[in-house]
Design an enzyme around this catalytic site. Structure first.
Site, PDB file in Angstrom:
ATOM      1  CB  SER A  13     -11.469 -10.654 -30.168  1.00 35.95           C
ATOM      2  OG  SER A  13     -12.951 -10.727 -30.547  1.00 35.95           O
ATOM      3  CG  HIS A  40     -11.260 -11.906 -33.786  1.00 38.07           C
ATOM      4  ND1 HIS A  40     -11.780 -12.633 -32.685  1.00 38.07           N
ATOM      5  CD2 HIS A  40     -10.326 -12.584 -34.194  1.00 38.07           C
ATOM      6  CE1 HIS A  40     -11.009 -13.925 -32.673  1.00 38.07           C
ATOM      7  NE2 HIS A  40     -10.428 -13.806 -33.611  1.00 38.07           N
ATOM      8  CG  ASP A 133      -8.824 -17.103 -32.913  1.00 36.80           C
ATOM      9  OD1 ASP A 133      -8.081 -18.065 -33.265  1.00 36.80           O
ATOM     10  OD2 ASP A 133      -8.887 -16.417 -33.756  1.00 36.80           O
TER      11      ASP A 133
END
Length: 191
Positions: A13, A40, A133
């Site tokens: 991310s 992401h 995540d």
């Protein structure tokens, strides 16, 4: 350790834009595994990540598409606003099911489906990121007998994601050592 790996899944991310080239650029020109990546992104992003990573890789970089067959030596990037999943035979699938950890694509969704498809032949890698995540995904990879690699938080732009996943890591490495570790791993040169 198994040298019969078939695929690698990578999740990142915040900071992934610079971390991914650091991991992918050292890979051998004839790197023999399929690589799937969730970075992401904004739901409104275009194919920038595909174009960006092509500048740093000798391997073919493609945007993942629904029902696409995977090939060894290719890198597939999850498209913005779709979950990327792996079906049992290694075929890719896309979904617009609800976000996971506020993210679509979600790292957990990719890692958990890839763990079911490739089991002990899968390597999961968590890089820099600012949420958790991927933690459930690496847990499932470990449960299926796969190998988990996590970026050392001292080299991560955002440490939350690698810190959260580290309890499931087989190996924690600085960012600049991950690519060469993968080359050695597939050549069975690691202990």
């Amino acid at each position: 350790m198994s040298s019969n790996f078939k695929a690698i899944v990578i999740g990142t991310s915040t900071g992934g834009l610079s971390a991914l080239p650091a991991v992918l650029s050292p890979l051998m020109e004839d790197f023999p595994l399929t690589i799937l990546i969730v970075q992401h992104l904004s739901a409104h992003s275009d194919d920038f990540m595909v174009r960006h990573l092509r500048k740093f890789c000798d391997l073919e970089v493609l945007g993942a598409e629904d029902k696409m067959d995977t090939r060894a030596g290719c890198i597939y990037i999850a498209p913005p606003n779709y979950h990327l999943m792996v079906e049992e035979e290694g075929t890719l699938a896309l979904s617009i099911s609800p976000p996971v950890h506020f993210s679509r694509p979600s790292i957990d969704v990719l890692f958990e489906t890839a763990a079911d498809a490739w089991q002990e032949q899968l390597i999961g890698i968590i890089l820099t990121g600012a949420n958790s995540d991927g933690t459930s995904g690496v847990k499932k990879i470990k449960e299926r007998g796969g190998h988990v690699l996590v970026q050392d938080i001292a080299t991560a732009e955002a440490e939350t994601m690698p810190a959260s996943a580290s309890e499931f890591a087989d190996m924690i490495l600085p960012l600049d050592q991950i690519g060469n570790y993968l080359n050695n791993l597939v050549q069975n040169k690691t202990s």
